[in-house]
Design a protein around this motif. Structure first.
Motif, PDB file in Angstrom:
ATOM      1  N   PHE A  79       0.773  -0.899  -0.168  1.00  0.00           N
ATOM      2  CA  PHE A  79       0.212  -0.007   0.136  1.00  0.00           C
ATOM      3  C   PHE A  79       0.751   1.124  -0.199  1.00  0.00           C
ATOM      4  O   PHE A  79       0.101   2.083  -1.060  1.00  0.00           O
ATOM      5  CB  PHE A  79      -0.845   0.320   1.096  1.00  0.00           C
ATOM      6  N   PHE A  80       1.845   1.421   1.182  1.00  0.00           N
ATOM      7  CA  PHE A  80       2.667   2.433   1.356  1.00  0.00           C
ATOM      8  C   PHE A  80       3.619   2.566  -0.045  1.00  0.00           C
ATOM      9  O   PHE A  80       3.851   4.189  -0.836  1.00  0.00           O
ATOM     10  CB  PHE A  80       3.753   2.331   2.200  1.00  0.00           C
ATOM     11  N   THR A  81       3.891   1.539  -0.340  1.00  0.00           N
ATOM     12  CA  THR A  81       4.924   1.785  -1.866  1.00  0.00           C
ATOM     13  C   THR A  81       3.521   2.500  -2.926  1.00  0.00           C
ATOM     14  O   THR A  81       4.385   2.859  -4.244  1.00  0.00           O
ATOM     15  CB  THR A  81       5.062   0.372  -2.836  1.00  0.00           C
ATOM     16  N   GLY A  82       2.666   1.711  -3.398  1.00  0.00           N
ATOM     17  CA  GLY A  82       1.853   2.446  -4.122  1.00  0.00           C
ATOM     18  C   GLY A  82       1.436   3.834  -3.858  1.00  0.00           C
ATOM     19  O   GLY A  82       1.015   4.548  -5.045  1.00  0.00           O
ATOM     20  N   LEU A  83       1.321   4.153  -2.864  1.00  0.00           N
ATOM     21  CA  LEU A  83       0.645   5.287  -2.655  1.00  0.00           C
ATOM     22  C   LEU A  83       1.816   6.478  -2.849  1.00  0.00           C
ATOM     23  O   LEU A  83       1.772   7.430  -3.442  1.00  0.00           O
ATOM     24  CB  LEU A  83       0.993   5.906  -0.709  1.00  0.00           C
ATOM     25  N   GLN A  84       2.973   6.301  -2.945  1.00  0.00           N
ATOM     26  CA  GLN A  84       4.069   7.316  -3.095  1.00  0.00           C
ATOM     27  C   GLN A  84       4.585   7.448  -4.631  1.00  0.00           C
ATOM     28  O   GLN A  84       4.071   8.776  -4.819  1.00  0.00           O
ATOM     29  CB  GLN A  84       5.665   6.563  -2.825  1.00  0.00           C
ATOM     30  N   ALA A  85       4.126   5.692  -5.208  1.00  0.00           N
ATOM     31  CA  ALA A  85       3.604   6.279  -6.842  1.00  0.00           C
ATOM     32  C   ALA A  85       2.805   7.133  -7.194  1.00  0.00           C
ATOM     33  O   ALA A  85       2.580   8.037  -7.725  1.00  0.00           O
ATOM     34  CB  ALA A  85       3.614   4.973  -6.832  1.00  0.00           C
ATOM     35  N   ALA A  86       1.633   7.299  -6.072  1.00  0.00           N
ATOM     36  CA  ALA A  86      -0.248   7.837  -6.676  1.00  0.00           C
ATOM     37  C   ALA A  86       0.413   9.177  -6.214  1.00  0.00           C
ATOM     38  O   ALA A  86      -0.682   9.789  -6.698  1.00  0.00           O
ATOM     39  CB  ALA A  86      -0.749   6.635  -6.414  1.00  0.00           C
ATOM     40  N   ARG A 134       4.118   7.881   8.107  1.00  0.00           N
ATOM     41  CA  ARG A 134       3.101   7.114   8.662  1.00  0.00           C
ATOM     42  C   ARG A 134       3.955   5.853   8.369  1.00  0.00           C
ATOM     43  O   ARG A 134       4.298   4.686   9.121  1.00  0.00           O
ATOM     44  CB  ARG A 134       1.612   6.541   9.413  1.00  0.00           C
ATOM     45  N   ARG A 135       4.662   5.589   7.608  1.00  0.00           N
ATOM     46  CA  ARG A 135       4.683   3.965   6.738  1.00  0.00           C
ATOM     47  C   ARG A 135       6.215   3.097   8.112  1.00  0.00           C
ATOM     48  O   ARG A 135       5.656   2.077   8.287  1.00  0.00           O
ATOM     49  CB  ARG A 135       5.201   3.859   5.427  1.00  0.00           C
ATOM     50  N   ASP A 136       6.959   4.066   8.197  1.00  0.00           N
ATOM     51  CA  ASP A 136       7.920   3.330   9.434  1.00  0.00           C
ATOM     52  C   ASP A 136       7.397   2.740  10.324  1.00  0.00           C
ATOM     53  O   ASP A 136       8.005   2.102  10.587  1.00  0.00           O
ATOM     54  CB  ASP A 136       9.113   4.612   9.296  1.00  0.00           C
ATOM     55  N   ALA A 137       6.829   3.304  11.187  1.00  0.00           N
ATOM     56  CA  ALA A 137       6.465   3.252  12.155  1.00  0.00           C
ATOM     57  C   ALA A 137       5.362   2.037  12.588  1.00  0.00           C
ATOM     58  O   ALA A 137       5.149   1.488  13.314  1.00  0.00           O
ATOM     59  CB  ALA A 137       5.850   4.428  13.118  1.00  0.00           C
ATOM     60  N   ILE A 138       4.986   1.976  11.254  1.00  0.00           N
ATOM     61  CA  ILE A 138       3.646   0.658  10.807  1.00  0.00           C
ATOM     62  C   ILE A 138       4.087  -0.007  10.843  1.00  0.00           C
ATOM     63  O   ILE A 138       3.526  -1.241  11.598  1.00  0.00           O
ATOM     64  CB  ILE A 138       2.276   1.539   9.797  1.00  0.00           C
ATOM     65  N   ILE A 139       5.443  -0.507   9.939  1.00  0.00           N
ATOM     66  CA  ILE A 139       5.933  -1.931   9.031  1.00  0.00           C
ATOM     67  C   ILE A 139       6.653  -1.905  10.571  1.00  0.00           C
ATOM     68  O   ILE A 139       6.831  -3.215  10.650  1.00  0.00           O
ATOM     69  CB  ILE A 139       6.812  -1.102   8.210  1.00  0.00           C
ATOM     70  N   THR A 140       7.330  -1.270  11.232  1.00  0.00           N
ATOM     71  CA  THR A 140       8.089  -1.524  12.324  1.00  0.00           C
ATOM     72  C   THR A 140       7.322  -2.286  13.399  1.00  0.00           C
ATOM     73  O   THR A 140       7.307  -2.787  14.217  1.00  0.00           O
ATOM     74  CB  THR A 140       8.975  -0.854  13.446  1.00  0.00           C
ATOM     75  N   ASP A 141       5.742  -1.485  13.896  1.00  0.00           N
ATOM     76  CA  ASP A 141       4.849  -2.502  14.954  1.00  0.00           C
ATOM     77  C   ASP A 141       4.450  -3.428  14.144  1.00  0.00           C
ATOM     78  O   ASP A 141       4.042  -4.886  15.021  1.00  0.00           O
ATOM     79  CB  ASP A 141       3.580  -1.445  14.889  1.00  0.00           C
TER      80      ASP A 141
END
Length: 149
Positions: free
Chosen positions: A74-81, A99-106
């Motif tokens: 999702f975050f990869t697609g969002l970055q492109a979109a 918020r990507r890094d914090a969510i992926i870490t959690d």
């Protein structure tokens, strides 16, 4: 000489008719091309919303690894979109992306609260997208206005 003028006028009339038809079709094609671009953008943001929703459901089911992979997509697609997002939405999408890094870490750590975080992010994403979509793309008047007469 009259016959030559008649042929010339007929050729000029045919050229004008062709130009009018071409211009009409060109304007129509441009309008349809804009509509297709808007629908493709809408489809991409809806696809991303689905991906985020699936990540939230997987996290709720305590399947954190699947949730992490889906959220990462999702975050990869969002970055492109973000580049194709309407300007009034790009800022909100960028703050969600932050918020990507914090969510992926959690999710990597299996933190149970990550399910609630993803669900809240899904709602935020959905509401921000719905707020900027033109009424015509939403299928008519908003629900509150549709019931009032």
């Amino acid at each position: 000489m009259n016959r030559g003028k008649g042929v010339l006028l007929a050729a000029l009339g045919a050229a004008l008719a062709f130009a009018a038809g071409f211009g009409w079709q060109y304007v129509r094609a441009e309008r349809l091309e804009d509509r297709v671009a808007a629908l493709e953008r809408d489809l991409e943001f809806q696809r991303l919303a689905t991906e985020l929703g699936v990540a939230a459901v997987e996290a709720e089911r305590e399947n954190y690894e699947a949730a992490r992979r889906t959220a990462s997509g999702f975050f990869t697609g969002l970055q492109a979109a973000i580049d194709s997002a309407p300007p009034e939405l790009a800022g909100e999408m960028s703050s969600i992306l932050a918020r990507r890094d914090a969510i992926i870490t959690d999710l990597s750590r299996g933190v149970p609260a990550s399910a609630d975080t993803l669900a809240a992010l899904f709602i935020r994403y959905h509401l921000s997208w719905e707020a900027v979509r033109p009424e015509a793309e939403r299928g008519g008047a908003p629900p509150a206005a549709a019931g009032s007469t």
